[in-house]
Design an enzyme around this catalytic site. Sequence first.
Site, mmCIF file in Angstrom:
data_model
loop_
_atom_site.group_PDB
_atom_site.id
_atom_site.type_symbol
_atom_site.label_atom_id
_atom_site.label_comp_id
_atom_site.label_asym_id
_atom_site.label_seq_id
_atom_site.Cartn_x
_atom_site.Cartn_y
_atom_site.Cartn_z
ATOM 1 N N TYR A 61 0.824 -1.196 0.000
ATOM 2 C CA TYR A 61 0.000 0.000 0.000
ATOM 3 C C TYR A 61 0.867 1.259 0.000
ATOM 4 O O TYR A 61 1.672 1.480 0.905
ATOM 5 C CB TYR A 61 -0.929 0.025 1.207
ATOM 6 C CG TYR A 61 -1.886 -1.141 1.325
ATOM 7 C CD1 TYR A 61 -2.205 -1.929 0.220
ATOM 8 C CD2 TYR A 61 -2.475 -1.459 2.540
ATOM 9 C CE1 TYR A 61 -3.078 -3.000 0.325
ATOM 10 C CE2 TYR A 61 -3.359 -2.531 2.656
ATOM 11 C CZ TYR A 61 -3.642 -3.296 1.541
ATOM 12 O OH TYR A 61 -4.512 -4.361 1.659
ATOM 13 N N SER A 212 -12.423 -5.661 0.981
ATOM 14 C CA SER A 212 -13.182 -4.735 0.135
ATOM 15 C C SER A 212 -14.642 -5.149 -0.005
ATOM 16 O O SER A 212 -15.109 -5.482 -1.098
ATOM 17 C CB SER A 212 -12.536 -4.594 -1.248
ATOM 18 O OG SER A 212 -12.970 -3.406 -1.881
ATOM 19 N N GLY A 217 -15.338 0.182 -4.115
ATOM 20 C CA GLY A 217 -16.152 1.331 -4.470
ATOM 21 C C GLY A 217 -17.291 1.034 -5.419
ATOM 22 O O GLY A 217 -18.154 1.893 -5.647
ATOM 23 N N LEU A 218 -17.347 -0.187 -5.957
ATOM 24 C CA LEU A 218 -18.416 -0.541 -6.883
ATOM 25 C C LEU A 218 -19.781 -0.466 -6.209
ATOM 26 O O LEU A 218 -20.776 -0.079 -6.833
ATOM 27 C CB LEU A 218 -18.176 -1.954 -7.424
ATOM 28 C CG LEU A 218 -19.234 -2.504 -8.384
ATOM 29 C CD1 LEU A 218 -19.211 -1.749 -9.711
ATOM 30 C CD2 LEU A 218 -19.025 -3.999 -8.612
ATOM 31 N N LEU A 219 -19.838 -0.800 -4.901
ATOM 32 C CA LEU A 219 -21.115 -0.889 -4.191
ATOM 33 C C LEU A 219 -21.261 0.202 -3.131
ATOM 34 O O LEU A 219 -21.923 -0.002 -2.116
ATOM 35 C CB LEU A 219 -21.240 -2.273 -3.533
ATOM 36 C CG LEU A 219 -21.009 -3.480 -4.445
ATOM 37 C CD1 LEU A 219 -21.146 -4.769 -3.667
ATOM 38 C CD2 LEU A 219 -21.972 -3.466 -5.639
ATOM 39 N N GLY A 221 -22.730 3.061 -3.634
ATOM 40 C CA GLY A 221 -23.905 3.873 -3.925
ATOM 41 C C GLY A 221 -23.674 4.949 -4.949
ATOM 42 O O GLY A 221 -24.635 5.594 -5.405
#
Length: 360
Positions: A61, A212, A217-219, A221
Amino acid sequence: MEYTRLGSSGLYVSRLALGTIPFGSGGGFEKIAGLGPDEARRQIDEALDRGVNFIDTANLYSGGDAERVLGEVLGSKRDDVVLTSKARTPTGDGPNDGGASRIHVTRAVEDSLTRLRTDHLDLLYLHQWDGQTPITETISTANELIRAGKIRYWGVSNYNGWQLAKTVYEARLAGLEGPVAHQAYYTPEAREIEYEIVPVARDLGLATFGWSPLGEGLLNGKVRRGTETPSDTRQGTGWPEPHVVDRGRAYDLIELFDEIARELGWTIPQVVISWILGRPGIDGTVIAARRFEHLQEDLDAAELTLPQEVRDRITAASQLPAYYPLWHRLLNGQDRPEPAEAEFYAEQRGHVLGEDPAQE
């Protein structure tokens, strides 16, 4: 906050782990990270106040800068947390700057300890399978690090089912400490680990932690059908993950989560995380957020319980196909079912046999 025993070990961890991928800067993570010491400290304080005792990082990271920031802000709280990091991914261009070999893993752990300002990791994950290094070398190295006091436990991440089983059994054959946990990508949009990986872990006594839960970040909203994703979100930056097999199906699920969130007065992330925490064989998941209010929202999910009818709607809508040999076992092998797969079999029977598991 609920706590769970990590596999067959005696270590107890919170079911939500605080991920640190937003900490630090550099190393190709500029679009999704950038939190400095002050913001990181605020997140850690909030998480610990909510009962989180599990902190997840990796040398990958931000090219190690996430570890540096975490080490700077942990300070006297170091012994209040179960601290993990990861090794295996390349940290340089040299032939030994990656992999699960003795030379690389040992160096990687020593470098992580320096950045984290600690003398040991509570849990070291091998971040990926290494198809070139003999698994016995990796197992021996983890055990050497345990004996040296540099790690307390070890686990793996992103392994196939057969790789997980091979690692456990090679350790047992050698009379060495095997992995106690594995970490895998898991969301209601991506349930592939239910086919083999979760049942293997359950059968062998390993904890399963997802990473994740919002699909990078797909879910969250913000991703919607027919609209441009905001540029200040991970999916709006052109981030290459996750791999979505069926984009239309993903949009259908997002719309379902939005409908349920409105019914319950929750947010989409809370619906998703609550569903994950109630899944069979899932011990917990790693949450991470760049914005403090999003972290608070995710932490709130640990205190929420989805109504069973809602859980069933999500499970049915997101059910994956019954690939061979699963469909064949469902049709012909249920006289002697496998306990590690029982709940998943029940859910799949509706697709293969037209049965309603709720009627059993």
